[in-house]
Design a protein around this motif. Structure first.
Motif, PDB file in Angstrom:
ATOM      1  N   THR A   1       3.987  -1.177 -12.469  1.00  0.00           N
ATOM      2  CA  THR A   1       4.279  -1.001 -13.894  1.00  0.00           C
ATOM      3  C   THR A   1       4.884  -2.309 -14.387  1.00  0.00           C
ATOM      4  O   THR A   1       5.879  -2.784 -13.842  1.00  0.00           O
ATOM      5  CB  THR A   1       5.266   0.152 -14.141  1.00  0.00           C
ATOM      6  OG1 THR A   1       4.711   1.366 -13.632  1.00  0.00           O
ATOM      7  CG2 THR A   1       5.552   0.307 -15.628  1.00  0.00           C
ATOM      8  N   ALA A   2       4.260  -2.914 -15.384  1.00  0.00           N
ATOM      9  CA  ALA A   2       4.731  -4.181 -15.951  1.00  0.00           C
ATOM     10  C   ALA A   2       5.477  -3.883 -17.248  1.00  0.00           C
ATOM     11  O   ALA A   2       4.948  -3.210 -18.132  1.00  0.00           O
ATOM     12  CB  ALA A   2       3.558  -5.113 -16.216  1.00  0.00           C
ATOM     13  N   THR A   3       6.714  -4.385 -17.356  1.00  0.00           N
ATOM     14  CA  THR A   3       7.509  -4.097 -18.553  1.00  0.00           C
ATOM     15  C   THR A   3       8.101  -5.381 -19.137  1.00  0.00           C
ATOM     16  O   THR A   3       8.302  -6.363 -18.435  1.00  0.00           O
ATOM     17  CB  THR A   3       8.665  -3.124 -18.233  1.00  0.00           C
ATOM     18  OG1 THR A   3       9.679  -3.799 -17.470  1.00  0.00           O
ATOM     19  CG2 THR A   3       8.174  -1.903 -17.483  1.00  0.00           C
ATOM     20  N   ASP A   4       8.388  -5.327 -20.416  1.00  0.00           N
ATOM     21  CA  ASP A   4       9.060  -6.429 -21.097  1.00  0.00           C
ATOM     22  C   ASP A   4       9.807  -5.851 -22.291  1.00  0.00           C
ATOM     23  O   ASP A   4       9.392  -4.830 -22.856  1.00  0.00           O
ATOM     24  CB  ASP A   4       8.053  -7.489 -21.556  1.00  0.00           C
ATOM     25  CG  ASP A   4       8.700  -8.850 -21.769  1.00  0.00           C
ATOM     26  OD1 ASP A   4       8.460  -9.758 -20.948  1.00  0.00           O
ATOM     27  OD2 ASP A   4       9.453  -9.005 -22.756  1.00  0.00           O
ATOM     28  N   ILE A   5      10.888  -6.498 -22.668  1.00  0.00           N
ATOM     29  CA  ILE A   5      11.636  -6.078 -23.857  1.00  0.00           C
ATOM     30  C   ILE A   5      10.849  -6.388 -25.136  1.00  0.00           C
ATOM     31  O   ILE A   5      11.082  -5.801 -26.186  1.00  0.00           O
ATOM     32  CB  ILE A   5      13.022  -6.759 -23.893  1.00  0.00           C
ATOM     33  CG1 ILE A   5      13.945  -6.062 -24.889  1.00  0.00           C
ATOM     34  CG2 ILE A   5      12.899  -8.247 -24.184  1.00  0.00           C
ATOM     35  CD1 ILE A   5      15.382  -6.557 -24.838  1.00  0.00           C
ATOM     36  N   SER A   6       9.898  -7.311 -25.032  1.00  0.00           N
ATOM     37  CA  SER A   6       9.138  -7.782 -26.186  1.00  0.00           C
ATOM     38  C   SER A   6       7.858  -6.981 -26.384  1.00  0.00           C
ATOM     39  O   SER A   6       6.966  -6.978 -25.528  1.00  0.00           O
ATOM     40  CB  SER A   6       8.783  -9.261 -26.005  1.00  0.00           C
ATOM     41  OG  SER A   6       7.835  -9.658 -26.968  1.00  0.00           O
ATOM     42  N   SER A   7       7.739  -6.314 -27.523  1.00  0.00           N
ATOM     43  CA  SER A   7       6.502  -5.595 -27.838  1.00  0.00           C
ATOM     44  C   SER A   7       5.341  -6.573 -28.000  1.00  0.00           C
ATOM     45  O   SER A   7       4.188  -6.241 -27.704  1.00  0.00           O
ATOM     46  CB  SER A   7       6.687  -4.762 -29.106  1.00  0.00           C
ATOM     47  OG  SER A   7       7.083  -5.586 -30.202  1.00  0.00           O
ATOM     48  N   TYR A   8       5.644  -7.795 -28.452  1.00  0.00           N
ATOM     49  CA  TYR A   8       4.608  -8.829 -28.593  1.00  0.00           C
ATOM     50  C   TYR A   8       4.007  -9.163 -27.230  1.00  0.00           C
ATOM     51  O   TYR A   8       2.788  -9.211 -27.066  1.00  0.00           O
ATOM     52  CB  TYR A   8       5.217 -10.076 -29.234  1.00  0.00           C
ATOM     53  CG  TYR A   8       4.258 -11.237 -29.372  1.00  0.00           C
ATOM     54  CD1 TYR A   8       3.382 -11.303 -30.450  1.00  0.00           C
ATOM     55  CD2 TYR A   8       4.238 -12.273 -28.437  1.00  0.00           C
ATOM     56  CE1 TYR A   8       2.495 -12.365 -30.593  1.00  0.00           C
ATOM     57  CE2 TYR A   8       3.366 -13.334 -28.574  1.00  0.00           C
ATOM     58  CZ  TYR A   8       2.492 -13.381 -29.641  1.00  0.00           C
ATOM     59  OH  TYR A   8       1.619 -14.433 -29.771  1.00  0.00           O
ATOM     60  N   ALA A   9       4.862  -9.387 -26.236  1.00  0.00           N
ATOM     61  CA  ALA A   9       4.380  -9.718 -24.897  1.00  0.00           C
ATOM     62  C   ALA A   9       3.602  -8.561 -24.286  1.00  0.00           C
ATOM     63  O   ALA A   9       2.534  -8.758 -23.699  1.00  0.00           O
ATOM     64  CB  ALA A   9       5.551 -10.107 -23.990  1.00  0.00           C
TER      65      ALA A   9
ATOM     66  N   SER B   1       0.833  -1.204   0.000  1.00  0.00           N
ATOM     67  CA  SER B   1       0.000   0.000   0.000  1.00  0.00           C
ATOM     68  C   SER B   1       0.868   1.254   0.000  1.00  0.00           C
ATOM     69  O   SER B   1       1.766   1.406   0.831  1.00  0.00           O
ATOM     70  CB  SER B   1      -0.906  -0.008   1.224  1.00  0.00           C
ATOM     71  OG  SER B   1      -1.714   1.142   1.258  1.00  0.00           O
ATOM     72  N   GLY B   2       0.606   2.152  -0.942  1.00  0.00           N
ATOM     73  CA  GLY B   2       1.351   3.396  -1.043  1.00  0.00           C
ATOM     74  C   GLY B   2       2.731   3.243  -1.668  1.00  0.00           C
ATOM     75  O   GLY B   2       3.515   4.193  -1.669  1.00  0.00           O
ATOM     76  N   LYS B   3       3.039   2.055  -2.205  1.00  0.00           N
ATOM     77  CA  LYS B   3       4.357   1.792  -2.781  1.00  0.00           C
ATOM     78  C   LYS B   3       4.240   1.507  -4.280  1.00  0.00           C
ATOM     79  O   LYS B   3       3.177   1.105  -4.764  1.00  0.00           O
ATOM     80  CB  LYS B   3       5.027   0.610  -2.084  1.00  0.00           C
ATOM     81  CG  LYS B   3       5.275   0.842  -0.603  1.00  0.00           C
ATOM     82  CD  LYS B   3       5.880  -0.398   0.042  1.00  0.00           C
ATOM     83  CE  LYS B   3       6.085  -0.186   1.534  1.00  0.00           C
ATOM     84  NZ  LYS B   3       6.602  -1.406   2.195  1.00  0.00           N
ATOM     85  N   LYS B   4       5.364   1.691  -4.980  1.00  0.00           N
ATOM     86  CA  LYS B   4       5.397   1.444  -6.416  1.00  0.00           C
ATOM     87  C   LYS B   4       6.310   0.264  -6.724  1.00  0.00           C
ATOM     88  O   LYS B   4       7.374   0.122  -6.118  1.00  0.00           O
ATOM     89  CB  LYS B   4       5.895   2.688  -7.150  1.00  0.00           C
ATOM     90  CG  LYS B   4       4.970   3.884  -7.051  1.00  0.00           C
ATOM     91  CD  LYS B   4       5.544   5.095  -7.752  1.00  0.00           C
ATOM     92  CE  LYS B   4       5.551   4.914  -9.261  1.00  0.00           C
ATOM     93  NZ  LYS B   4       6.034   6.130  -9.970  1.00  0.00           N
ATOM     94  N   ALA B   5       5.880  -0.570  -7.662  1.00  0.00           N
ATOM     95  CA  ALA B   5       6.672  -1.732  -8.071  1.00  0.00           C
ATOM     96  C   ALA B   5       6.820  -1.752  -9.582  1.00  0.00           C
ATOM     97  O   ALA B   5       5.919  -1.338 -10.317  1.00  0.00           O
ATOM     98  CB  ALA B   5       6.006  -3.023  -7.602  1.00  0.00           C
ATOM     99  N   LEU B   6       7.963  -2.242 -10.031  1.00  0.00           N
ATOM    100  CA  LEU B   6       8.235  -2.403 -11.455  1.00  0.00           C
ATOM    101  C   LEU B   6       8.630  -3.841 -11.706  1.00  0.00           C
ATOM    102  O   LEU B   6       9.549  -4.357 -11.062  1.00  0.00           O
ATOM    103  CB  LEU B   6       9.376  -1.477 -11.886  1.00  0.00           C
ATOM    104  CG  LEU B   6       9.810  -1.579 -13.353  1.00  0.00           C
ATOM    105  CD1 LEU B   6       8.810  -0.859 -14.252  1.00  0.00           C
ATOM    106  CD2 LEU B   6      11.199  -0.987 -13.558  1.00  0.00           C
ATOM    107  N   GLU B   7       7.923  -4.511 -12.622  1.00  0.00           N
ATOM    108  CA  GLU B   7       8.354  -5.846 -13.038  1.00  0.00           C
ATOM    109  C   GLU B   7       9.107  -5.727 -14.351  1.00  0.00           C
ATOM    110  O   GLU B   7       8.630  -5.108 -15.308  1.00  0.00           O
ATOM    111  CB  GLU B   7       7.188  -6.812 -13.207  1.00  0.00           C
ATOM    112  CG  GLU B   7       7.712  -8.191 -13.589  1.00  0.00           C
ATOM    113  CD  GLU B   7       6.660  -9.253 -13.816  1.00  0.00           C
ATOM    114  OE1 GLU B   7       7.058 -10.418 -14.014  1.00  0.00           O
ATOM    115  OE2 GLU B   7       5.456  -8.944 -13.828  1.00  0.00           O
ATOM    116  N   ILE B   8      10.266  -6.347 -14.408  1.00  0.00           N
ATOM    117  CA  ILE B   8      11.083  -6.387 -15.613  1.00  0.00           C
ATOM    118  C   ILE B   8      10.951  -7.783 -16.217  1.00  0.00           C
ATOM    119  O   ILE B   8      11.206  -8.782 -15.551  1.00  0.00           O
ATOM    120  CB  ILE B   8      12.549  -6.071 -15.277  1.00  0.00           C
ATOM    121  CG1 ILE B   8      12.660  -4.651 -14.720  1.00  0.00           C
ATOM    122  CG2 ILE B   8      13.440  -6.244 -16.500  1.00  0.00           C
ATOM    123  CD1 ILE B   8      13.948  -4.355 -14.022  1.00  0.00           C
ATOM    124  N   GLY B   9      10.513  -7.872 -17.467  1.00  0.00           N
ATOM    125  CA  GLY B   9      10.287  -9.167 -18.100  1.00  0.00           C
ATOM    126  C   GLY B   9       8.957  -9.756 -17.695  1.00  0.00           C
ATOM    127  O   GLY B   9       8.870 -10.909 -17.276  1.00  0.00           O
TER     128      GLY B   9
END
Length: 198
Positions: A78-86, A52-60
């Motif tokens: 924030t969910a991120t991936d190197i793949s535009s397809y994913a 709660s009140g915190k930020k997370a970033l997933e890589i891949g």
């Protein structure tokens, strides 16, 4: 080898299909159940449930199920991936989460620097041909007292059968890279995935 092109559609429809399937809701739920167990284990020695009140970033992020678990913990994810397809497919499954293409080996955008209380990368760093660049960038994206959770395979012989595993290292080698990247508190745990995390 480890650039953006190799992790586009073919990687997910061929090699990684057993995990993501066709990015359907059922595939998402199957992965969610797997990650839910994975995070339960993490929480037994490294509490992260109170987001709660915190930020997370997933890589891949791939299909996005881990990001969904973190959002249930209360994180602004924030969910991120190197793949535009994913990312294109993850956006459909995660309408409540920001999804974007990100190459962690490249200098992060200003909006990411110093922003996250938690960074999570599941089975990602072994795919990076410039892991030190990536670790330095992760360090720069952390907020004060932020934490990074990484998982990566131990260098057993079968791990090298995946040609995208270009940086498979021993724990001591990762520790040295993490120190070079600016991390000061480093810990390791060794686990097996099957059937433990189910």
């Amino acid at each position: 080898m480890a650039g953006r092109k190799i992790f586009d559609k073919k990687y997910f429809t061929d090699y990684y299909f057993a995990m993501t399937g066709e990015f359907t809701k059922n595939d998402f739920i199957r992965n969610y159940n797997w990650f839910y167990g994975w995070f339960e284990v993490i929480n037994s020695f490294f509490p992260i449930k109170n987001g709660s009140g915190k930020k997370a970033l997933e890589i891949g992020c791939s299909i996005g199920s881990a990001s969904h678990v973190l959002s249930e913990y209360g994180y602004d994810v924030t969910a991120t991936d190197i793949s535009s397809y994913a990312v294109k497919h993850a956006k459909k499954l995660l309408p409540h989460i920001e999804c974007e293409v990100l190459d962690v080996m490249e200098k992060p955008k200003k909006k990411h620097v110093g922003s996250y209380d938690l960074l999570f990368a599941f089975e990602v760093i072994e795919h990076l041909d410039k892991p030190l660049n990536a670790l330095r960038n992760m360090h720069s994206m952390l907020a004060k007292d932020g934490k990074v959770i990484l998982s990566t395979p131990y260098p057993y012989s079968y791990v090298y059968y995946d040609e995208t595993h270009v940086s498979v290292l021993y724990p001591g080698q990762w520790a040295q890279l993490l120190k070079q990247a600016g991390f000061t508190k480093i810990g390791f745990r060794q686990f097996g995935f099957i059937p433990y995390f189910y």
